[in-house]
Each structure stands twice: as structure tokens, then as C-alpha cells.
Scaffold this active site. Structure first.
Site, short mmCIF file in Angstrom:
data_model
loop_
_atom_site.label_atom_id
_atom_site.label_comp_id
_atom_site.label_asym_id
_atom_site.label_seq_id
_atom_site.Cartn_x
_atom_site.Cartn_y
_atom_site.Cartn_z
N SER A 69 43.23 39.72 34.48
CA SER A 69 43.41 38.73 35.55
C SER A 69 44.83 38.62 36.10
CB SER A 69 42.84 37.37 35.14
OG SER A 69 41.44 37.49 34.88
N CYS A 83 40.84 36.61 31.48
CA CYS A 83 39.42 36.72 31.19
C CYS A 83 39.23 37.43 29.85
CB CYS A 83 38.72 37.47 32.32
SG CYS A 83 39.44 39.09 32.67
N SER A 243 40.85 44.06 40.29
CA SER A 243 41.64 42.83 40.41
C SER A 243 42.56 42.94 41.61
CB SER A 243 42.49 42.59 39.15
OG SER A 243 41.69 42.21 38.05
N HIS A 256 38.80 38.87 40.92
CA HIS A 256 38.57 39.68 39.73
C HIS A 256 37.08 39.98 39.63
CE1 HIS A 256 42.69 38.88 38.64
NE2 HIS A 256 42.47 37.61 38.90
#
Length: 355
Positions: A69, A83, A243, A256
Site C-alpha cells: 500500500s 494491507c 498500486s 490498490h
């Protein structure tokens, strides 16, 4: 053992600081947290178990795309979003240490938010449950942040709820680090359209760098059309996943994507200006939904003003023509961040199949 895929749902931490020098005059003080050495940032991320893969900056803030992320660093504010099975809350202690001891900055407010994990049993401590997270937070943050509130904002689906914790030393102070009146919108999407999700897989043996493949995905999917004014820093993972961070003046956006079938997930977050045309929210939401076509979606919006009273109606109105029906909407007030509205949506044809 139950199957566990990659956890797409992010944990999000936002910390605000104030300068202990009441009359900052030199450039070091004016840059604040942006003066953190990269080695210090790496140490903070090491505690979380992620790394920097790309970076971009302007005169307002620094933006980092991470292996899990994103990170945004303003002079008096840090936003860290991770994440997977990262241990986000373990960043708090080193963040406070470096800010206090290296930059003479003191933590003034903190907020922690997340959705409901797809694979909750795979999360390590302290993210094993919201109660464990709260215990860790209560024992970690300094005592001067004495105005605290925790809540699980529910929906009609037990698998979709919004977890919020905030703490501040001043209940009348709201987290704010821009010259503009802003809102923060977080969109979490699951059950992505398989064809659209397939655009976030790399070709086998494509020999491209993550940066080059990421740029291709940005253009192929139309992500670059969401905000044409933004400078984009993007990255494609191998064999799949994506991302990006976008920066537009003081404002940021981030996306994301975990595209694997069976546990596909995508998130979009942005900070927008309430001083601009309010229909910008409608434009952004429609663009994002068309890129992913989710089966289920949640939208969390926060602002320190009463704007949320009309914003949730704009969000619901923008989603319905795209085949998404608002199933639940809850509102609450929190110290440090103000008003929060949490809405959940499912495809119209799935009206009676919420699980």
C-alpha cells in the site's frame, strides 16, 4: 487449515503532530516530518513489515508506494496504509520516537480505521481482533491523547463493517493539514468484474520493470482519467497486483488492487476539496466503479463540517445508475476527525443475497 489468500483490506493510520517550538523560523522546522531521514522511514516500515517500492513528491508532501500500500508524509501529518498481514500499529512507537527526538514534534491526534478483513484468522497480533487492536492502542499512545472513541460502524452485512478509533488531546481540534476544507473518501470494493480484474495481471515473462508495467496498467484501465491533473506514481507487482499514488497540490489519491479470483479486492482513497465543485465526488465515484465493476462496495467519507449530511446522498445517487444499490448508511461523530458516514452497496440483482 482453511484457505487464505492475500488480504486486500487495508489498515489505515493517520497521525498529527505539533511543533514544540512556538516560533519556528528555519526551513528544518517548516518541513517538519518531511525532514525524516529515509533510513528512519525504513526502520518504521520494517516494524510494520513492508518496504518502499516507488516515491514521488511535490512542494506540499512526500508520497511513497509500498510493497503493501502507501505512505504520505506532510510537515505535521503522516498517513500510513498497509494491507496483507502487515502489523501497522507497530509503527506508532517508532513514529513518535523519531518525531519527538529527531524533529522536536509531539503527537496531538491519531486515527485508525479499517474494514472487515476477508481472512481475519490470518492476521497477526495486534490485528487479531478489534478488541486486541484497541488494547494495543490504549497501551501505546501517550496519555495526553485523553479524548478517545472507538466504534464498529455496522451494515446489514455482518462481513462489512467499519472499525474506527480516534484519540486527541483537544476535542475541538480536527485533523487538518491543508489550506482547504477537505473530505476524505475511502472506497473498498470486492467481487471485481473478472475481465476488468484481469487487466491487473502481468504477461508471463514480460521483462518489464514494476514501474513500466504499472504505467501500462494505469493507462489501460483508465486510472489516469480519474484526475487528469494528478501526477501519478504507479507500480505493478509480479505476477499480479497494482498500486498507485496520485498527487495534486495538497491533495492525494491512492489505489490498490488484489485481482485474484475468489478474493478480488480494490480500494480507492482520496482527499478532495469541499471548496471545489461538489459534483467532483460524483465524477470520481463513477470513474472508479466503472474501472472495477464490484459486486459489493463500501464507502466511508469523513469531514469536519456538516457536509456529510448531503454527501452520502450524492454517493448513493452516483452509484445507483451504475447498478449498485445502497443497502445501509450509518453516521457518527469522532474526536479528531469529525463526522463519518459509512455506506454499503451491492449490485441490484443481488438484492437478497447479502452474506
Amino acid at each position: 487449515m482453511a484457505f487464505s489468500g492475500f488480504e486486500g483490506f487495508e489498515k489505515r493510520l493517520e497521525l498529527h503532530f505539533f511543533d514544540n517550538d512556538p516560533n519556528p523560523t528555519n526551513i528544518h522546522n517548516q518541513l517538519g516530518l518531511r525532514k525524516l531521514e529515509f533510513e528512519s522511514i525504513q526502520q518504521i516500515l520494517q516494524a510494520v513489515q513492508c518496504t518502499v517500492v516507488s516515491a514521488l513528491a511535490n512542494s506540499y508532501f512526500d508520497s511513497y508506494v509500498l510493497s503493501e500500500s502507501s505512505l504520505f508524509v506532510y510537515p505535521t501529518k503522516i498517513i500510513l496504509k498497509t494491507c496483507g498481514t502487515t502489523q501497522l500499529l507497530k509503527s506508532i512507537t517508532p513514529l513518535i520516537y523519531f518525531a519527538n527526538n529527531h524533529l522536536n514534534l509531539t503527537l496531538s491526534s491519531l486515527s485508525y480505521t479499517r474494514g472487515s478483513f476477508i481472512f481475519p484468522n490470518s492476521q497477526p497480533f495486534p490485528h487479531t481482533s478489534f478488541n486486541d487492536e484497541l488494547t494495543f492502542l490504549q497501551n501505546t499512545i501517550p496519555s495526553n491523547l485523553c479524548f478517545r472513541k472507538a466504534s464498529i460502524m455496522p451494515s446489514k452485512s455482518s462481513s462489512h463493517s467499519w472499525h474506527v478509533f480516534t484519540a486527541t488531546q483537544n476535542p475541538h481540534h480536527y485533523q487538518h493539514d491543508c489550506d482547504q476544507e477537505t473530505y476524505t473518501m475511502e472506497i473498498c470494493m470486492t467481487e471485481l468484474d473478472p475481465i476488468l480484474a484481469g487487466k491487473f495481471f502481468r504477461e508471463p515473462n514480460d521483462d518489464k520493470s514494476g514501474h513500466s508495467a504499472g504505467k501500462d496498467m494505469t493507462e489501460l484501465t483508465g486510472i489516469n482519467e480519474i484526475n487528469k491533473e494528478a501526477f501519478i506514481c504507479d507500480f505493478a507487482f509480479d505476477p499480479c497486483g497494482y498500486s498507485m499514488n496520485g498527487i495534486d497540490g495538497e491533495l492525494y489519491s491512492t489505489i490498490h488492487v488484489t485481482p485474484e479470483d475468489g478474493y478480488s479486492y480494490a480500494s480507492f482513497e482520496c482527499v478532495g476539496s469541499l471548496n471545489d465543485d461538489n459534483d467532483n465526488i460524483v465524477h470520481v465515484l463513477r470513474k472508479v466503479v466503472k474501472i472495477f465493476r464490484p459486486g459489493t462496495m463500501s464507502v466511508s467519507m469523513r469531514t469536519r463540517s456538516d457536509y456529510n449530511n448531503e454527501a452520502w446522498k450524492k454517493v448513493a445517487g452516483a452509484a445507483e445508475p451504475l447498478g449498485l444499490k445502497c443497502r445501509s448508511c450509518v453516521m457518527d461523530q469522532f474526536p479528531a476527525i469529525g463526522s463519518v458516514v459509512f455506506q454499503t452497496f451491492t449490485q441490484l440483482r443481488r438484492k437478497n443475497s447479502l452474506k
